[in-house]
Design a protein around this motif. Structure first.
Motif, PDB file in Angstrom:
ATOM      1  N   MET A  85     -27.032  80.573  42.669  1.00 21.55           N
ATOM      2  CA  MET A  85     -28.026  80.704  41.596  1.00 21.55           C
ATOM      3  C   MET A  85     -27.498  80.080  40.300  1.00 21.55           C
ATOM      4  O   MET A  85     -28.230  79.373  39.596  1.00 21.55           O
ATOM      5  CB  MET A  85     -28.374  82.181  41.364  1.00 21.55           C
ATOM      6  N   LEU A  86     -26.226  80.308  39.981  1.00 22.77           N
ATOM      7  CA  LEU A  86     -25.636  79.691  38.780  1.00 22.77           C
ATOM      8  C   LEU A  86     -25.695  78.166  38.887  1.00 22.77           C
ATOM      9  O   LEU A  86     -26.038  77.479  37.921  1.00 22.77           O
ATOM     10  CB  LEU A  86     -24.180  80.143  38.599  1.00 22.77           C
ATOM     11  N   MET A  87     -25.390  77.637  40.078  1.00 17.98           N
ATOM     12  CA  MET A  87     -25.396  76.190  40.270  1.00 17.98           C
ATOM     13  C   MET A  87     -26.823  75.638  40.250  1.00 17.98           C
ATOM     14  O   MET A  87     -27.083  74.575  39.691  1.00 17.98           O
ATOM     15  CB  MET A  87     -24.703  75.827  41.590  1.00 17.98           C
ATOM     16  N   ARG A  88     -27.768  76.372  40.851  1.00 17.50           N
ATOM     17  CA  ARG A  88     -29.168  75.915  40.873  1.00 17.50           C
ATOM     18  C   ARG A  88     -29.716  75.839  39.448  1.00 17.50           C
ATOM     19  O   ARG A  88     -30.499  74.947  39.122  1.00 17.50           O
ATOM     20  CB  ARG A  88     -30.012  76.876  41.709  1.00 17.50           C
ATOM     21  N   ARG A  89     -29.296  76.777  38.609  1.00 16.15           N
ATOM     22  CA  ARG A  89     -29.742  76.775  37.213  1.00 16.15           C
ATOM     23  C   ARG A  89     -28.885  75.859  36.339  1.00 16.15           C
ATOM     24  O   ARG A  89     -29.023  75.838  35.127  1.00 16.15           O
ATOM     25  CB  ARG A  89     -29.705  78.201  36.653  1.00 16.15           C
ATOM     26  N   GLU A  90     -27.924  75.167  36.947  1.00 18.62           N
ATOM     27  CA  GLU A  90     -27.033  74.223  36.250  1.00 18.62           C
ATOM     28  C   GLU A  90     -26.227  74.915  35.142  1.00 18.62           C
ATOM     29  O   GLU A  90     -26.009  74.348  34.065  1.00 18.62           O
ATOM     30  CB  GLU A  90     -27.833  73.040  35.685  1.00 18.62           C
ATOM     31  N   THR A  94     -19.774  79.924  32.712  1.00 20.01           N
ATOM     32  CA  THR A  94     -20.537  81.168  32.793  1.00 20.01           C
ATOM     33  C   THR A  94     -19.962  82.060  33.882  1.00 20.01           C
ATOM     34  O   THR A  94     -19.617  81.576  34.965  1.00 20.01           O
ATOM     35  CB  THR A  94     -22.022  80.864  33.127  1.00 20.01           C
ATOM     36  N   VAL A  95     -19.849  83.364  33.597  1.00 20.73           N
ATOM     37  CA  VAL A  95     -19.433  84.343  34.601  1.00 20.73           C
ATOM     38  C   VAL A  95     -20.562  85.354  34.790  1.00 20.73           C
ATOM     39  O   VAL A  95     -21.236  85.732  33.825  1.00 20.73           O
ATOM     40  CB  VAL A  95     -18.112  85.047  34.201  1.00 20.73           C
ATOM     41  N   ALA A  96     -20.777  85.753  36.048  1.00 21.34           N
ATOM     42  CA  ALA A  96     -21.773  86.778  36.384  1.00 21.34           C
ATOM     43  C   ALA A  96     -21.097  87.842  37.238  1.00 21.34           C
ATOM     44  O   ALA A  96     -20.383  87.518  38.194  1.00 21.34           O
ATOM     45  CB  ALA A  96     -22.941  86.159  37.145  1.00 21.34           C
ATOM     46  N   GLY A 118     -31.088  87.029  43.229  1.00 16.64           N
ATOM     47  CA  GLY A 118     -32.206  87.365  42.335  1.00 16.64           C
ATOM     48  C   GLY A 118     -31.754  88.084  41.081  1.00 16.64           C
ATOM     49  O   GLY A 118     -32.289  87.849  39.990  1.00 16.64           O
ATOM     50  N   ALA A 119     -30.737  88.972  41.230  1.00 16.30           N
ATOM     51  CA  ALA A 119     -30.224  89.709  40.062  1.00 16.30           C
ATOM     52  C   ALA A 119     -29.675  88.742  39.017  1.00 16.30           C
ATOM     53  O   ALA A 119     -29.892  88.905  37.810  1.00 16.30           O
ATOM     54  CB  ALA A 119     -29.134  90.693  40.493  1.00 16.30           C
ATOM     55  N   VAL A 120     -28.975  87.688  39.485  1.00 13.59           N
ATOM     56  CA  VAL A 120     -28.424  86.687  38.557  1.00 13.59           C
ATOM     57  C   VAL A 120     -29.553  85.883  37.912  1.00 13.59           C
ATOM     58  O   VAL A 120     -29.563  85.659  36.694  1.00 13.59           O
ATOM     59  CB  VAL A 120     -27.424  85.752  39.285  1.00 13.59           C
ATOM     60  N   GLY A 121     -30.535  85.463  38.718  1.00 19.65           N
ATOM     61  CA  GLY A 121     -31.666  84.688  38.185  1.00 19.65           C
ATOM     62  C   GLY A 121     -32.442  85.457  37.130  1.00 19.65           C
ATOM     63  O   GLY A 121     -32.761  84.921  36.060  1.00 19.65           O
ATOM     64  N   GLU A 122     -32.723  86.740  37.410  1.00 18.39           N
ATOM     65  CA  GLU A 122     -33.462  87.568  36.440  1.00 18.39           C
ATOM     66  C   GLU A 122     -32.651  87.781  35.166  1.00 18.39           C
ATOM     67  O   GLU A 122     -33.199  87.788  34.066  1.00 18.39           O
ATOM     68  CB  GLU A 122     -33.822  88.915  37.070  1.00 18.39           C
TER      69      GLU A 122
END
Length: 206
Positions: A85-90, A94-96, A118-122
């Motif tokens: 998700m981090l990579m898809r959002r470029e 960043t740390v999650a 989904g938790a990261v995307g939201e």
């Protein structure tokens, strides 16, 4: 060489609930792997009774460092979808960390992958992102008589004035995109009748 990258606007936490399990995603901008690991450790300390604290981080404007951990969840169901998700959002630098409190209902591998990603995307949507731009630091040296007007001209033409220091002469530190350095040199000579000095410094991201 990357001229810009996207990162999170600030540190923040977003919570979602799926089948009675609570998923808290903590995000933060980080400059180094040590900062990322310190952030993960801090979140783990804040949630000692959580079932899992899974993490993913991406460092480098070119995403040269990528790490993820499932922290006890079945392999590939937590850290990997978070990283994806981090990579898809470029996202870069960043740390999650997704903290899960188990609610008694098993989600299965597919459900976990959707929940963690989904938790990261939201959380990214809730916390917000920003673009950081590469620029060259330049230092302008000018006499006191011209300094006030020059500083004003710099600001009104949209240049990023970072610092102004007063001594025998006045030095003004400006951040410029690399492509604008030559044009800036000519502009500066024009507005100060060639009396200002210009020295190039290192690179940074705004």
């Amino acid at each position: 060489m990357q001229e810009q990258y996207r990162t999170v606007a600030r540190a923040g936490v977003h919570e979602t609930e799926i089948n009675r399990s609570r998923f808290l995603c903590a995000l933060a901008p980080v400059a180094s792997e040590q900062e990322a690991q310190d952030f993960v450790a801090r979140v783990r300390k804040e949630h000692p009774t959580a079932t899992h604290n899974c993490f993913a981080y991406v460092l480098g404007a070119d995403a040269s460092v990528q790490k993820a951990s499932d922290d006890g969840e079945p392999g590939g169901t937590a850290g990997a979808p978070m990283l994806q998700m981090l990579m898809r959002r470029e996202m870069r630098y960043t740390v999650a960390v997704v903290t899960r409190y188990y609610g008694g209902v098993k989600l299965g591998a597919g459900g976990l992958i959707r929940a963690y990603g989904g938790a990261v995307g939201e959380a990214l949507d809730a916390v917000g992102t920003r673009i950081r731009q590469r620029f060259r630091l330049v230092t302008v040296t000018v006499d006191h008589q011209r300094a006030g007007r020059l500083e004003n001209d710099l600001r009104t033409t949209g240049r990023a004035v970072r610092e102004v220091r007063y001594g025998d002469a006045v030095t003004i530190e400006v951040g410029l995109p690399e492509a604008e350095v030559a044009g800036f040199r000519a502009w500066l000579a024009d507005v100060t009748a060639g009396t200002a000095g210009l020295s190039l410094g290192g690179e940074a991201f705004s």
